[in-house]
Design a protein around this motif. Structure first.
Motif: not given
Length: 399
Positions: A264-271
Motif C-alpha cells: 500500500g505504501l508503494t502504491c501511495s508513494l507512486a501516486s
C-alpha cells in the motif's frame, strides 16, 4: 588549215565532251547536295534524339523529385504523428498513468533474509504487479523507492523522480534491543545523515505480541530471572513523533499485515508524486469551503480563484462571485493592489462598491469591511500572523 578544218569537222564529239563535263559537274553537285542533305538530316536526327533524351531525363528528375518530396512529407507526417504520440504519452506520465509501472522498490538483502517476512513481502509485491529489486542498501534492512521515466518517453523527460522516503524493517526483538540499549536515536541520526531530506519510518513486526509473550514468560516463571525488562517502547515511539520531523513508526501484527503495508505504501508513494500541489490559499480540502446549499456551488468548484477567495475568512460565495466578475483572475486584482500610484486607502476600499446579488433579488454593495479584509489578507507580508491580526492591520502596517 587542214588541222583546223579537221577539228571543226567533228562538232558532235566536242558537244559530247562538253556534255560529259556538265554531267560530271552536275553529278558532283548532286552528290554534294545529297551529302549535305544527309549530313543535315543526320544532325537534325541527332539533335532530336538529344532533345528527346534531355526531355526524358528532365521528366525522370522531376518524377524523382516528386517522389522524394512525397517521401519527405510522409516522413515528416510520420514524425509529427510519433511526436504527438510521445506528447500524449508524456501527458499520461505527468498525470501518473504510468506511476505503478515505473516505481521500483529497492529492498535490502537483509530484509529478504528475515525468514517469513521476506517471503510474504516478495509474494505480495509480485501479486500486485509491482517491480522490486533486491540490492544492498546503505542502511541495513531498509527499503527505498526509485521512479524512472518509461523508456519510450525518456527522450522528452530524461530525469526521473526522487522519492524521499525510507522504510526500516525491524523484527520485534531487534527493535526492543535498540530501545533498551538507547541506540535507537543514534540509528535515526545515522539514517538521516544518509537521507537528510527523506521521511523515515520504522516498521516493526509483532512488536506488542513479542513484549507480551516475554512478560507472560516472566510472570509464569518468576524464579527464572533472565534479566529481561520491558523496554519503554511507548515512550520512545512518542519521542519519535514529538521530537523529530518526518520520523514515523508503524507496528504490524504479523508478516501478512507488514507485506500489505509495504504494498500500500508503494502504491501511495507512486501516486502522490503526481498529485496536484496545494497552493498557499488552499485550506480545508483544497479550498473548497462551499456551503452545500449554495446555488453557485458547481461554478465555484471549477474556478481556483473563487475557491481561493472563499479560503479568506468571512468571504461568502456571493462576495467571491462579485469580486470574480470584476476581477476574473488573481493577477488582475493584484495588478491593481500593487499599483504604486494608488494609495493604501484606495486599495483597501477598492472593492466596497461591487454589486452583490442578494438571495431574494435585492442587490447590495460588497462593503468596506469585506473589501479591507480581502486586501489585507492577499497583501500580507508574513504567513505566521493570524488572520484576525492581518485584518486589523498588524501585519501590513508593521512592514
Amino acid at each position: 588549215m587542214h588541222l583546223v578544218g579537221k577539228v571543226n569537222d567533228d562538232p558532235d564529239k566536242e558537244n559530247f565532251a562538253l556534255e560529259q563535263i556538265g554531267n560530271t559537274i552536275k553529278q558532283n553537285r548532286e552528290m554534294k547536295a545529297d551529302s549535305d542533305k544527309k549530313s543535315s538530316t543526320h544532325g537534325a536526327t541527332v539533335k532530336r534524339k538529344m532533345m528527346k533524351e534531355e526531355r526524358t531525363r528532365m521528366l525522370e528528375e522531376k518524377k524523382l523529385k516528386k517522389e522524394q518530396e512525397k517521401l519527405q512529407k510522409a516522413a515528416l507526417k510520420a514524425e509529427a504523428v510519433e511526436f504527438k504520440k510521445l506528447q500524449k504519452e508524456r501527458q499520461k506520465w505527468e498525470k501518473g498513468k504510468f506511476a505503478l509501472k515505473s516505481i521500483v522498490a529497492e529492498i535490502d538483502t537483509k530484509v529478504v533474509e528475515l525468514g517469513s517476512i521476506g517471503g510474504h513481502l516478495l509474494s505480495r509485491l509480485a501479486d500486485k504487479g509491482l517491480t522490486y529489486r533486491i540490492t544492498s542498501n546503505p542502511i541495513e534492512k531498509s527499503i527505498v523507492w526509485t521512479m524512472a521515466v518509461p523508456e519510450h518517453i525518456s527522450q522528452l523527460s530524461p530525469e526521473g523522480l526522487e522519492i524521499q522516503y525510507v522504510l526500516i524493517v525491524s523484527e520485534a526483538a531487534e527493535f526492543c534491543d535498540l530501545v533498551t540499549s538507547d541506540t535507537l536515536l543514534d540509528h535515526i541520526s545515522r539514517v538521516r545523515s544518509k537521507y537528510p531530506l527523506y521521511t523515515v519510518c520504522y516498521l516493526t513486526n509483532r512488536l506488542l505480541a513479542y513484549i507480551n509473550k516475554r512478560e507472560n514468560e516472566q510472570y509464569k516463571n518468576p524464579a527464572i530471572d533472565s534479566g529481561w525488562r520491558r523496554p519503554l517502547v511507548e515512550e520512545v515511539l512518542a519521542k519519535l513523533t514529538t521530537y523529530y520531523a518526518r520520523v514515523h513508526s508503524r507496528q504490524c501484527a504479523d508478516e501478512s499485515e507488514l507485506a500489505e503495508h509495504v504494498v500500500g505504501l508503494t502504491c501511495s508513494l507512486a501516486s502522490c508524486q503526481f498529485r496536484k500541489k496545494l497552493t498557499r490559499l488552499c485550506v480545508s480540502a483544497n479550498g473548497s469551503l462551499i456551503p452545500k446549499d449554495s446555488i453557485d456551488k458547481n461554478l465555484i468548484k471549477g474556478n481556483l480563484w473563487l475557491k481561493a477567495l472563499l479560503a479568506i475568512p468571512k468571504v461568502q460565495p456571493r462576495f467571491a462571485l462579485a469580486i470574480g466578475r470584476k476581477y476574473p483572475t488573481m493577477k488582475s486584482l493584484l495588478r491593481v493592489y500593487m499599483d504604486p500610484t494608488k494609495s493604501v486607502h484606495d486599495k483597501e476600499f477598492l472593492l466596497k462598491d461591487l454589486v452583490v446579488e442578494g438571495l431574494l433579488g435585492n442587490d447590495r454593495r460588497l462593503g468596506e469591511i469585506c473589501s479591507k479584509r480581502v486586501y489585507r489578507v492577499l497583501m500580507a507580508q508574513s504567513g505566521s500572523v493570524k488572520t484576525d491580526d492581518i485584518e486589523d492591520g498588524a501585519d501590513f502596517f508593521t512592514h
